[in-house]
Design an enzyme around this catalytic site. Structure first.
Site, PDB file in Angstrom:
ATOM      1  N   ALA A  15      69.454   1.990  26.526  1.00 51.54           N
ATOM      2  CA  ALA A  15      68.321   1.130  26.168  1.00 51.54           C
ATOM      3  C   ALA A  15      68.890   0.053  25.243  1.00 51.54           C
ATOM      4  O   ALA A  15      70.088   0.082  24.920  1.00 51.54           O
ATOM      5  CB  ALA A  15      67.244   1.948  25.492  1.00 51.54           C
ATOM      6  N   VAL A  16      68.050  -0.861  24.782  1.00 49.30           N
ATOM      7  CA  VAL A  16      68.593  -2.016  24.047  1.00 49.30           C
ATOM      8  C   VAL A  16      69.397  -1.595  22.820  1.00 49.30           C
ATOM      9  O   VAL A  16      70.469  -2.147  22.552  1.00 49.30           O
ATOM     10  CB  VAL A  16      67.454  -2.975  23.632  1.00 49.30           C
ATOM     11  N   MET A  17      68.881  -0.604  22.076  1.00 51.73           N
ATOM     12  CA  MET A  17      69.613  -0.152  20.875  1.00 51.73           C
ATOM     13  C   MET A  17      71.024   0.316  21.255  1.00 51.73           C
ATOM     14  O   MET A  17      72.008  -0.034  20.599  1.00 51.73           O
ATOM     15  CB  MET A  17      68.893   1.018  20.195  1.00 51.73           C
ATOM     16  N   LYS A 206      67.058   9.255   6.734  1.00 51.69           N
ATOM     17  CA  LYS A 206      66.507   8.201   7.619  1.00 51.69           C
ATOM     18  C   LYS A 206      64.982   8.343   7.721  1.00 51.69           C
ATOM     19  O   LYS A 206      64.251   7.346   7.742  1.00 51.69           O
ATOM     20  CB  LYS A 206      67.151   8.297   9.011  1.00 51.69           C
ATOM     21  N   ASN A 210      62.123   5.633   6.763  1.00 51.86           N
ATOM     22  CA  ASN A 210      60.983   5.211   7.584  1.00 51.86           C
ATOM     23  C   ASN A 210      59.659   5.388   6.850  1.00 51.86           C
ATOM     24  O   ASN A 210      58.760   4.557   6.972  1.00 51.86           O
ATOM     25  CB  ASN A 210      60.953   6.010   8.891  1.00 51.86           C
ATOM     26  N   ARG A 311      46.882   4.054   8.891  1.00 49.96           N
ATOM     27  CA  ARG A 311      47.094   3.748  10.310  1.00 49.96           C
ATOM     28  C   ARG A 311      46.103   4.532  11.163  1.00 49.96           C
ATOM     29  O   ARG A 311      45.576   4.026  12.155  1.00 49.96           O
ATOM     30  CB  ARG A 311      48.526   4.083  10.736  1.00 49.96           C
TER      31      ARG A 311
HETATM   32  C1  6PG Z   1      64.279   1.373  11.832  1.00 52.86           C
HETATM   33  C2  6PG Z   1      62.839   1.724  12.131  1.00 52.86           C
HETATM   34  C3  6PG Z   1      62.693   2.482  13.415  1.00 52.86           C
HETATM   35  C4  6PG Z   1      61.284   3.002  13.664  1.00 52.86           C
HETATM   36  C5  6PG Z   1      60.291   1.962  14.004  1.00 52.86           C
HETATM   37  C6  6PG Z   1      58.964   2.480  14.535  1.00 52.86           C
HETATM   38  O1  6PG Z   1      64.746   1.894  10.827  1.00 52.86           O
HETATM   39  O2  6PG Z   1      64.898   0.582  12.536  1.00 52.86           O
HETATM   40  O3  6PG Z   1      62.375   2.522  11.103  1.00 52.86           O
HETATM   41  O4  6PG Z   1      63.568   3.551  13.342  1.00 52.86           O
HETATM   42  O5  6PG Z   1      61.327   3.880  14.731  1.00 52.86           O
HETATM   43  O6  6PG Z   1      60.073   1.152  12.906  1.00 52.86           O
HETATM   44  O7  6PG Z   1      58.305   3.305  13.646  1.00 52.86           O
HETATM   45  P1  6PG Z   1      56.738   3.613  13.817  1.00 52.86           P
HETATM   46  O8  6PG Z   1      56.400   3.434  15.270  1.00 52.86           O
HETATM   47  O9  6PG Z   1      56.529   5.012  13.392  1.00 52.86           O
HETATM   48  O10 6PG Z   1      56.038   2.604  12.980  1.00 52.86           O
END
Ligand code: 6PG
Length: 498
Positions: A15-17, A206, A210, A311
């Site tokens: 995937a892109v990542m 990590k 988040n 949310r």
């Molecule tokens: C990052 C982000 C990533 C995360 C998205 C979506 O560090 O690049 O934290 O890992 O998955 O931001 O998070 P939510 O869908 O829970 O908002």
């Protein structure tokens, strides 16, 4: 006959990542072999102009066995697989969204040799990483669970990386990870990637990243909503406010993108895009995990929890529309006093609340380190978050300094810099929360942060009454202020009254 070329690392999941991490690795001089379960993705990726420009530094595989065969020993295989890649897992992962990793591990095991390394770069719940590290160590395979933050752009140009797992695996991947990660410091000398700790420590950190990201986003949204509704600021004015804030102690990636969001028009209607977006926030779950784990530890991470709930309530859009027709509150009013002074106060409320949010995040990590037997270096973690990741901010420098000055700092609020910052912001912060309450504007982040601050700084809280109630109805016992070290005590509340 020349022997077949061997590659430094293999990556599964294009995937892109995954693609961007691969390109980043190649740019830093590493030879990478790639595999994807849908093998057409391998060919499509290798056919892109960018991939072709990398020549023989990049190779594709159409099976896991082929991927493994292409790697230098000890082999390093990084998994960037998403939950939707899930195939039936050989043993059920604790968190089903992570089951795909177990399935791949089961396939890889017979192909690997002792000392090879498997790396999971997804957002995995740390208990799965704890379990997998132990399971694989027993089989002679080294496992790493690493946080990778910064989204697609970060993966390509330099993410923040938070690896944890089997410490023997770290020296093997360190040169690659530190080369591709973001760099900070006056001369870009510090990589935003370092060893976090044993087993699931990297994924835990990590997850806290988040959760803090959830808190930051909610606090920025509180500021937006108050400025919009109490002052009636337009999107252009909001842009100017956030632009100014981004040149202050609030300088951060999330404030920067917020500034820019207010300038983007919807290509279809020509109106501001932000106003066309449905006010129902999604969530993939890492914020919820942090909140759940904070409850397990008994640490009050109220900012992330409030952000998760905010949310949730935002997603109840239909119900809110119905309730808005029935339930009353203060009629839409504007803040009557000095507008620019109030904007400054909102900024201070945001900063003070942000300090509380980070304080909670670090407290939770320290409690988790005790509970799960990790040695976490909070100053180092602040440095890793300084660049590359979503919560990157100038302010993390101050956090690093605070932990460098006192590695056992109980709470960031007690560090001289943050104590002074919150103290000076306090009158403004209180006025903003008070105003939001008076005007009926929800400000969940600001108000929960202030409640945390007021609770934390209180020598006494009304929990004596709670203990009395618990003892009254359930003989749950209590301790006494006048008899330290004694007890527990119980009173027959009904008969003592008579
Ligand atoms: C990052 C982000 C990533 C995360 C998205 C979506 O560090 O690049 O934290 O890992 O998955 O931001 O998070 P939510 O869908 O829970 O908002």
């Amino acid at each position: 006959m020349a022997s077949e070329k061997k590659y430094d690392i293999g990556l599964m999941g294009l995937a892109v990542m995954g693609q961007n991490l691969v390109l980043n690795m190649v740019d830093h001089g590493f030879d990478v072999a790639v595999f994807n379960r849908t093998t057409s993705k391998v060919d499509d990726f290798l056919a892109t102009e960018e991939a072709r420009s990398k020549g023989d530094k990049l190779a594709g595989a159409h099976s896991l066995a082929e991927l493994v065969g292409k790697l230098k020993s000890p082999r390093k295989i990084m998994l960037m697989i998403k939950s939707k890649d899930a195939v039936p897992a050989p043993e059920l992962a604790l968190y089903p969204e992570n089951a795909a990793v177990d399935a791949v591990i089961a396939e890889l095991l017979p192909l690997l040799d002792q000392g090879d390394v498997i790396i999971d770069g997804g957002n995995t719940q740390f208990k799965d990483t704890e379990r997998r590290t132990k399971y694989l160590a027993q089989r002679g395979i080294r496992y790493i669970g690493t946080g990778v933050s910064g989204g697609e752009e970060g993966a390509r140009r330099g993410p923040s990386m938070m690896p944890g797992g089997d410490p023997e695996a770290w020296p093997l991947v360190k040169p690659i990870f530190q080369a591709i990660s973001a760099k900070v410091g006056p001369n870009g000398e510090f990589p935003c990637c370092d060893w976090i700790g044993d087993r699931g420590a990297g994924h835990y950190v990590k997850m806290v990243h988040n959760g803090v990201e959830y808190g930051d986003m909610q606090l920025i949204s509180d500021a937006y909503w108050i400025l919009k509704n109490a002052l009636g600021l337009s999107n252009a004015e909001l842009h100017d406010v956030f632009a100014k804030w981004n040149e202050s102690e609030l300088d951060s990636y999330l404030v920067e993108i917020t500034r820019d969001i207010f300038t983007v028009d919807d290509p279809e209607t020509g109106e501001p895009l932000v106003d066309k977006i449905l006010d129902a926030a999604g969530a993939k779950g890492t914020g919820k995990w942090m909140s759940q784990l904070a409850l397990d530890l008994g640490t009050p991470s109220t900012l992330v929890t409030e952000a998760v709930y905010a949310r949730a309530i935002s997603s109840m859009k239909d119900q809110r529309v119905r309730a808005s027709k029935v339930l009353s509150g203060p009629n839409a009013q504007r803040y009557q006093r000095d507008k620019s002074e109030f904007i400054g106060q909102v900024k201070q409320a945001l900063y003070a609340s942000k300090i509380c949010s980070y304080a909670q995040g670090f407290v939770q990590m320290q409690a988790a380190a005790k509970e799960y037997d990790w040695k976490l270096d909070c100053g180092k973690i602040a440095l890793l978050w300084r660049g590359g990741c979503i919560i990157r901010a100038v302010f993390l420098e101050r956090i690093k300094e605070a932990f460098d000055a006192d590695p056992n700092l109980e709470n960031l609020l007690l560090a001289p810099y943050f104590k002074a910052a919150v103290e000076s912001a306090q009158p403004a912060w209180r006025n903003v929360v008070k105003t939001a309450i008076e005007l009926g504007i929800p400000a969940p982040g600001f108000s929960t942060a202030l409640t945390y601050y007021d609770s934390y700084r209180s020598e006494k809280l009304p929990a004596n009454l709670i203990q009395a109630q618990r003892d009254y109805f359930g003989a749950h016992t209590y301790l006494r202020v006048d008899k330290p070290g004694e007890g527990p005590f119980h009173t027959d509340w009904i008969n003592v009254k008579k």
